[in-house]
Structures are given as structure tokens and as C-alpha cells.
Motif scaffolding. Structure first.
Motif, PDB file in Angstrom:
ATOM      1  N   GLN A  51       0.833  -1.204   0.000  1.00  0.00           N
ATOM      2  CA  GLN A  51       0.000   0.000   0.000  1.00  0.00           C
ATOM      3  C   GLN A  51       0.865   1.250   0.000  1.00  0.00           C
ATOM      4  O   GLN A  51       0.637   2.186  -0.775  1.00  0.00           O
ATOM      5  N   GLY A  52       1.854   1.269   0.887  1.00  0.00           N
ATOM      6  CA  GLY A  52       2.724   2.438   0.967  1.00  0.00           C
ATOM      7  C   GLY A  52       3.470   2.694  -0.322  1.00  0.00           C
ATOM      8  O   GLY A  52       3.555   3.829  -0.799  1.00  0.00           O
ATOM      9  N   ALA A  53       4.021   1.629  -0.910  1.00  0.00           N
ATOM     10  CA  ALA A  53       4.788   1.778  -2.149  1.00  0.00           C
ATOM     11  C   ALA A  53       3.894   2.248  -3.290  1.00  0.00           C
ATOM     12  O   ALA A  53       4.288   3.116  -4.084  1.00  0.00           O
ATOM     13  N   PHE A  54       2.684   1.689  -3.367  1.00  0.00           N
ATOM     14  CA  PHE A  54       1.774   2.064  -4.454  1.00  0.00           C
ATOM     15  C   PHE A  54       1.357   3.524  -4.361  1.00  0.00           C
ATOM     16  O   PHE A  54       1.474   4.277  -5.335  1.00  0.00           O
ATOM     17  N   PHE A  55       0.889   3.958  -3.193  1.00  0.00           N
ATOM     18  CA  PHE A  55       0.389   5.324  -3.079  1.00  0.00           C
ATOM     19  C   PHE A  55       1.514   6.349  -3.130  1.00  0.00           C
ATOM     20  O   PHE A  55       1.308   7.473  -3.590  1.00  0.00           O
ATOM     21  N   ALA A  56       2.721   5.983  -2.708  1.00  0.00           N
ATOM     22  CA  ALA A  56       3.858   6.889  -2.871  1.00  0.00           C
ATOM     23  C   ALA A  56       4.139   7.110  -4.354  1.00  0.00           C
ATOM     24  O   ALA A  56       4.344   8.243  -4.799  1.00  0.00           O
ATOM     25  N   GLY A  57       4.152   6.020  -5.116  1.00  0.00           N
ATOM     26  CA  GLY A  57       4.371   6.147  -6.551  1.00  0.00           C
ATOM     27  C   GLY A  57       3.279   6.955  -7.224  1.00  0.00           C
ATOM     28  O   GLY A  57       3.540   7.786  -8.102  1.00  0.00           O
ATOM     29  N   LEU A  58       2.039   6.717  -6.810  1.00  0.00           N
ATOM     30  CA  LEU A  58       0.893   7.430  -7.383  1.00  0.00           C
ATOM     31  C   LEU A  58       0.997   8.923  -7.092  1.00  0.00           C
ATOM     32  O   LEU A  58       0.825   9.760  -7.995  1.00  0.00           O
ATOM     33  N   CYS A  59       1.286   9.276  -5.839  1.00  0.00           N
ATOM     34  CA  CYS A  59       1.375  10.693  -5.460  1.00  0.00           C
ATOM     35  C   CYS A  59       2.566  11.373  -6.115  1.00  0.00           C
ATOM     36  O   CYS A  59       2.489  12.541  -6.516  1.00  0.00           O
ATOM     37  N   ALA A  60       3.676  10.665  -6.239  1.00  0.00           N
ATOM     38  CA  ALA A  60       4.858  11.243  -6.878  1.00  0.00           C
ATOM     39  C   ALA A  60       4.602  11.505  -8.355  1.00  0.00           C
ATOM     40  O   ALA A  60       5.085  12.498  -8.917  1.00  0.00           O
ATOM     41  N   LYS A  61       3.835  10.629  -8.981  1.00  0.00           N
ATOM     42  CA  LYS A  61       3.523  10.764 -10.406  1.00  0.00           C
ATOM     43  C   LYS A  61       2.518  11.883 -10.656  1.00  0.00           C
ATOM     44  O   LYS A  61       2.617  12.627 -11.627  1.00  0.00           O
ATOM     45  N   GLY A  62       1.563  12.006  -9.738  1.00  0.00           N
ATOM     46  CA  GLY A  62       0.435  12.921  -9.956  1.00  0.00           C
ATOM     47  C   GLY A  62      -0.812  12.111 -10.297  1.00  0.00           C
ATOM     48  O   GLY A  62      -0.753  11.164 -11.082  1.00  0.00           O
ATOM     49  N   ILE A  63      -1.925  12.468  -9.699  1.00  0.00           N
ATOM     50  CA  ILE A  63      -3.143  11.667  -9.817  1.00  0.00           C
ATOM     51  C   ILE A  63      -3.993  12.156 -10.984  1.00  0.00           C
ATOM     52  O   ILE A  63      -4.320  13.347 -11.092  1.00  0.00           O
ATOM     53  N   LEU A  79      -7.640  11.793  -1.921  1.00  0.00           N
ATOM     54  CA  LEU A  79      -6.506  11.857  -2.840  1.00  0.00           C
ATOM     55  C   LEU A  79      -6.126  13.295  -3.179  1.00  0.00           C
ATOM     56  O   LEU A  79      -5.026  13.544  -3.675  1.00  0.00           O
ATOM     57  N   LYS A  80      -7.052  14.225  -2.913  1.00  0.00           N
ATOM     58  CA  LYS A  80      -6.716  15.636  -3.131  1.00  0.00           C
ATOM     59  C   LYS A  80      -5.829  16.168  -2.003  1.00  0.00           C
ATOM     60  O   LYS A  80      -5.239  17.240  -2.121  1.00  0.00           O
ATOM     61  N   GLU A  81      -5.758  15.426  -0.906  1.00  0.00           N
ATOM     62  CA  GLU A  81      -4.914  15.782   0.229  1.00  0.00           C
ATOM     63  C   GLU A  81      -4.029  14.585   0.575  1.00  0.00           C
ATOM     64  O   GLU A  81      -4.299  13.841   1.513  1.00  0.00           O
ATOM     65  N   PRO A  82      -2.973  14.353  -0.197  1.00  0.00           N
ATOM     66  CA  PRO A  82      -2.138  13.163   0.022  1.00  0.00           C
ATOM     67  C   PRO A  82      -1.617  13.034   1.451  1.00  0.00           C
ATOM     68  O   PRO A  82      -1.409  11.927   1.936  1.00  0.00           O
ATOM     69  N   SER A  83      -1.418  14.169   2.139  1.00  0.00           N
ATOM     70  CA  SER A  83      -0.945  14.072   3.529  1.00  0.00           C
ATOM     71  C   SER A  83      -1.982  13.402   4.415  1.00  0.00           C
ATOM     72  O   SER A  83      -1.626  12.715   5.384  1.00  0.00           O
ATOM     73  N   GLN A  84      -3.266  13.589   4.099  1.00  0.00           N
ATOM     74  CA  GLN A  84      -4.325  12.912   4.850  1.00  0.00           C
ATOM     75  C   GLN A  84      -4.344  11.422   4.525  1.00  0.00           C
ATOM     76  O   GLN A  84      -4.563  10.579   5.397  1.00  0.00           O
ATOM     77  N   LEU A  85      -4.115  11.103   3.267  1.00  0.00           N
ATOM     78  CA  LEU A  85      -4.015   9.698   2.859  1.00  0.00           C
ATOM     79  C   LEU A  85      -2.868   9.030   3.608  1.00  0.00           C
ATOM     80  O   LEU A  85      -3.013   7.911   4.132  1.00  0.00           O
ATOM     81  N   LEU A  86      -1.731   9.712   3.675  1.00  0.00           N
ATOM     82  CA  LEU A  86      -0.573   9.182   4.382  1.00  0.00           C
ATOM     83  C   LEU A  86      -0.907   8.921   5.844  1.00  0.00           C
ATOM     84  O   LEU A  86      -0.528   7.894   6.411  1.00  0.00           O
ATOM     85  N   LYS A  87      -1.642   9.851   6.460  1.00  0.00           N
ATOM     86  CA  LYS A  87      -2.005   9.709   7.865  1.00  0.00           C
ATOM     87  C   LYS A  87      -2.860   8.466   8.091  1.00  0.00           C
ATOM     88  O   LYS A  87      -2.751   7.795   9.120  1.00  0.00           O
ATOM     89  N   VAL A  88      -3.679   8.116   7.107  1.00  0.00           N
ATOM     90  CA  VAL A  88      -4.541   6.936   7.225  1.00  0.00           C
ATOM     91  C   VAL A  88      -3.744   5.642   7.061  1.00  0.00           C
ATOM     92  O   VAL A  88      -3.831   4.731   7.881  1.00  0.00           O
ATOM     93  N   ILE A  89      -2.946   5.548   5.997  1.00  0.00           N
ATOM     94  CA  ILE A  89      -2.287   4.271   5.704  1.00  0.00           C
ATOM     95  C   ILE A  89      -1.054   4.036   6.572  1.00  0.00           C
ATOM     96  O   ILE A  89      -0.636   2.897   6.757  1.00  0.00           O
ATOM     97  N   ALA A  90      -0.465   5.129   7.108  1.00  0.00           N
ATOM     98  CA  ALA A  90       0.748   4.979   7.922  1.00  0.00           C
ATOM     99  C   ALA A  90       0.497   5.405   9.365  1.00  0.00           C
ATOM    100  O   ALA A  90       1.402   5.880  10.055  1.00  0.00           O
TER     101      ALA A  90
END
Length: 415
Positions: A51-63, A79-90
Motif C-alpha cells: 500500500q505504501g509503495a503504491f500510493f507513494a508512486g501514485l502521489c509522486a507521479k500525480g493523480i 486523494l486531493k490531500e495526500p498528507s491525509q491519505l498518508l495519515k490513514v495508511i501509515a
């Protein structure tokens, strides 16, 4: 270039292979793949590191718009607030690590001290595998800095067992050789024969080896060592007990349980993380010389710099070797990146180009090479001076000659 995906693989794996390639290679998900990933996320079957690897790649690429459907696995708008996504998955990662993840998200690099502190977490048994996947993916996509590598390497060194922290017995100069831990999938490896030749010239050879962490899966150097019935070193003192003639094999799972745990994480992360570069530079013996390889251009120079910082006095990095290994190709040029420490502590660098005069019509191409077959070729070469395989024998010859020339350069350039 189009990305070829295996439809039988889990959707999250295909997603990582699509969005987590790097600066130039990442692509957008198709609508269908995005929907499949949503279903896997909802099922709870996706490992945290993946999950972490996938969403990091997605956010780095741009959604992209068709990827916004991924929000269905969480809450609308996340997904409009990747920092919130990070807070959930990590959420289970320490606050410091979450802060580092946010820094990476913002495009910041880490200084050496921060990278070291991060490494202490990465190689600990604390919760937070999603953060580990996030960090590994983000560093890969934007390329790690030299300071980040140095800090992480320092943290890795501290995970070594006590038997690998003592000075080695007195003897000849030590050469550390290290091939990619995922090995090869369409050629045979010659590393033990290189070591055999070097030991005949008075060097002591030690190999860094480990379990196969992928993405290749056919065989690696440790598989071949086992087929040769070679026992791994149980500590630095064992370099004095080496009897095979090939050199001593330092197995990652014996040296460091913390590093070995990352094999499973890397199977989930899919794409090669920072470890693929620096696990070969860990230097328990404080070896004098490093011989390693790098296939992609940026990593050759990076490996030289990291190896200099890691304490190696002389460094040989083989660029454009066969399948990214130390072995020279037979049909194309190979470049050796050399670095020699001078008396004043600085390093003198040199590039050595080896133009191979083709002695065969095609490069070797072995389908699904097997360690036992590779070991048989090695045994035959030691016994008879020839394996019976023309490509194999030529590769041994030109590689040993090229490395001997590189070692001679060191003897003439210490100032």
C-alpha cells in the motif's frame, strides 16, 4: 515504451509496476486496473508495504482523473490531500517517520543525520510497514541523494551481529565482491571464478550475498554458492578458514536479521528500493577493495561515491555488465568506474573503457538458468581450465583480464 503486465498478478502489484517506476517511466493506471485495486484494498488483502509503495508512486507521479476512483477504498476527497491519505495508511508509524514521509511528499531531500534516524526505524521491528513502503518508493522515484545513502548505510551497519564487527585476521588485501541480490535470468554467473583467480594472486575475496529479493527470481550468487556446497561465514574470523578456493560468502540473513526481514518487504514493494544499491556496499571486513556493478548510468557514479564514504580504499564499479552483473558482455563495450584513495585522503577517479572484439556471433541467452548447471560449469572450469561452454569461458577470460588491468591502475595511482 509500453508496460507489459501479467493479468494473473495481484492488481496492487500491477499498479506498483505502473506508477512506481521512476522519474521517466511511470504511467497512469487504466480505469479498469484502478477499479481492481479498489476491490483489493477493500478486501483487506493488500500488505501494508505494498500500500505504501503504491500510493507513494501514485502521489509522486500525480493523480489523473481516472485514478480518483481509488478514493472509494477510503473517503471522498482524500486523494486531493495526500498528507491525509498518508495519515490513514501509515497511522501506526512513529510521528517522526510520518513527518519524514510528508517531507518526501513535498519533494524535500533528507540530510545525513535525518536519513540515519530514518534508517534506525526502517531496520527496526517497530510497526509501520506502510511507511517503509512509502519511503522506499519515494526515494526510488526521485533518486536517492548521496547523503541519504550514507545515513541509511550507517544505520544498516549498526544492525550487523557482533561476529561481523570484529577486525578480520591478518592476511592479504581483502576484495569484497557483490552481485545484485536478484541475480540473473538469462545468463550464467562467473563471480566465483573471478574470486578464484583473484585469490590465486594473493587477495582474500569475500562476497556479499543474500536471499533473492526480486524482481528477478531464477537464481542468484547465493544459490550458486549452495550448489557448490560452500558454507557461509559465521563471522569475520571465518575469512581465515576459507577452503573452497572461491572466497568467503557473507550471507545477509546471518549477518543481520533486520536486513534479511526486508526480503519479504521487497517482494511486496516490487520495484528495487535503495537497499538494492547499498546492501552490496556494507563492509563488515573493512575490505580494501570493492568490486561491484551498476547497470543504469546514474547509479554507477552514486555507487562510487557511497563506497568512498563507506571506507573502501579502491573501488571498481562495472557499468554495462551482462544483466547488470560484474561479468563483461561479449558483444558490447563495458565501462569500469575506478576510484583510488590518495595519501591525503582524497580520491582519484578514472574511467576505463574496454572495447571487446566480438569472438562470438551472439550474446549468451539462457532460458531460466539453474544454479546447479551454473555450478557444474564452474567446477568444470576449475578442474579442466574450460567449462565446455564457449560464451562462459570467454566471459571468464575477458572479465578477469579487465579486472586485473583495473587493479594494476590502483597500484600506479596511489599518491
Amino acid at each position: 515504451m509500453a508496460i507489459v503486465l501479467d493479468p494473473n498478478e495481484p492488481a496492487i502489484n500491477r499498479g506498483i509496476k505502473t506508477v512506481g517506476i521512476g522519474k521517466k517511466g511511470s504511467k497512469s493506471l487504466t480505469s479498469q486496473l484502478a477499479l481492481e485495486i479498489v476491490e483489493e484494498l477493500k478486501s483487506g488483502k493488500v500488505p501494508q508495504a505494498a500500500q505504501g509503495a503504491f500510493f507513494a508512486g501514485l502521489c509522486a507521479k500525480g493523480i489523473e482523473p481516472q485514478e480518483e476512483v481509488l478514493e472509494e477504498a477510503f473517503v471522498p476527497g482524500i486523494l486531493k490531500e495526500p498528507s491525509q491519505l498518508l495519515k490513514v495508511i501509515a497511522a501506526d508509524a512513529p510521528e517522526f517517520v510520518q513527518w519524514v514521509c510528508r517531507q518526501l511528499l513535498k519533494g524535500h531531500t533528507l540530510d545525513k543525520h535525518t536519513a540515519y534516524d530514518l534508517g534506525k526505524f526502517l531496520f527496526s521491528d517497530e510497526p509501520g510497514d506502510a511507511a517503509r513502503g512509502w519511503v522506499a518508493s519515494f526515494l526510488r522515484v526521485r533518486y536517492e541523494t548521496d547523503d541519504e545513502y550514507e545515513g541509511l548505510l550507517q544505520a544498516m551497519d549498526e544492525t550487523l551481529g557482533d561476529a561481523f564487527k570484529i577486525p578480520p585476521p591478518q592476511g592479504g588485501p581483502i576484495i569484497q565482491m557483490a552481485e545484485p541480490f536478484d541475480g540473473v535470468d538469462h545468463s550464467y554467473m562467473i563471480s566465483p571464478l573471478i574470486g578464484h583467480a583473484l585469490q590465486a594472486h594473493g587477495y582474500r575475496v569475500a562476497y556479499q550475498v543474500g536471499r533473492n529479493s526480486g524482481p528477478k527470481s531464477d537464481m542468484n550468487l547465493w544459490d550458486i554458492a549452495q550448489a557448490l556446497k560452500v558454507e557461509p561465514a559465521l563471522g569475520n574470523a571465518d575469512i581465515a578458514k576459507e577452503k573452497s578456493g572461491f572466497g568467503s560468502f557473507f550471507l545477509q540473513s546471518i549477518m543481520s536479521k533486520a536486513l534479511d526481514r526486508w526480503v519479504e518487504l521487497r517482494h511486496q514493494i516490487i520495484k528495487r528500493p535503495f537497499l538494492a544499491t547499498i546492501e552490496r556496499i556494507i563492509n563488515p571486513l573493512k575490505a580494501d577493495i570493492l568490486i561491484a556493478s551498476a547497470f543504469h548510468p546514474p547509479y554507477g557514479e552514486k555507487m562510487v561515491t557511497i563506497a568512498e564514504r563507506a571506507g573502501f580504499k579502491n573501488i571498481i564499479i562495472v557499468r554495462n555488465g551482462i544483466e547488470g552483473t560484474i561479468a563483461f558482455p561479449l558483444m558490447r563495450q563495458v565501462k569500469l568506474l575506478l576510484s583510488a584513495r590518495q595519501k591525503d585522503g582524497t580520491f582519484r577517479r578514472h574511467e576505463m573503457l574496454k572495447e571487446n572484439v566480438p569472438l562470438v556471433d551472439t550474446e549468451e541467452m539462457i532460458e531460466n538458468p539453474k544454479a546447479r548447471d551454473n555450478a557444474s560449469l564452474i567446477k568444470a572450469y576449475v578442474k579442466h581450465g574450460s567449462s565446455g561452454n564457449e560464451h562462459f569461458d570467454l566471459r571468464v577470460k575477458i572479465t578477469c583480464e579487465g579486472l586485473k588491468e583495473a587493479l594494476s591502475w590502483f597500484h600506479s595511482k596511489h599518491g
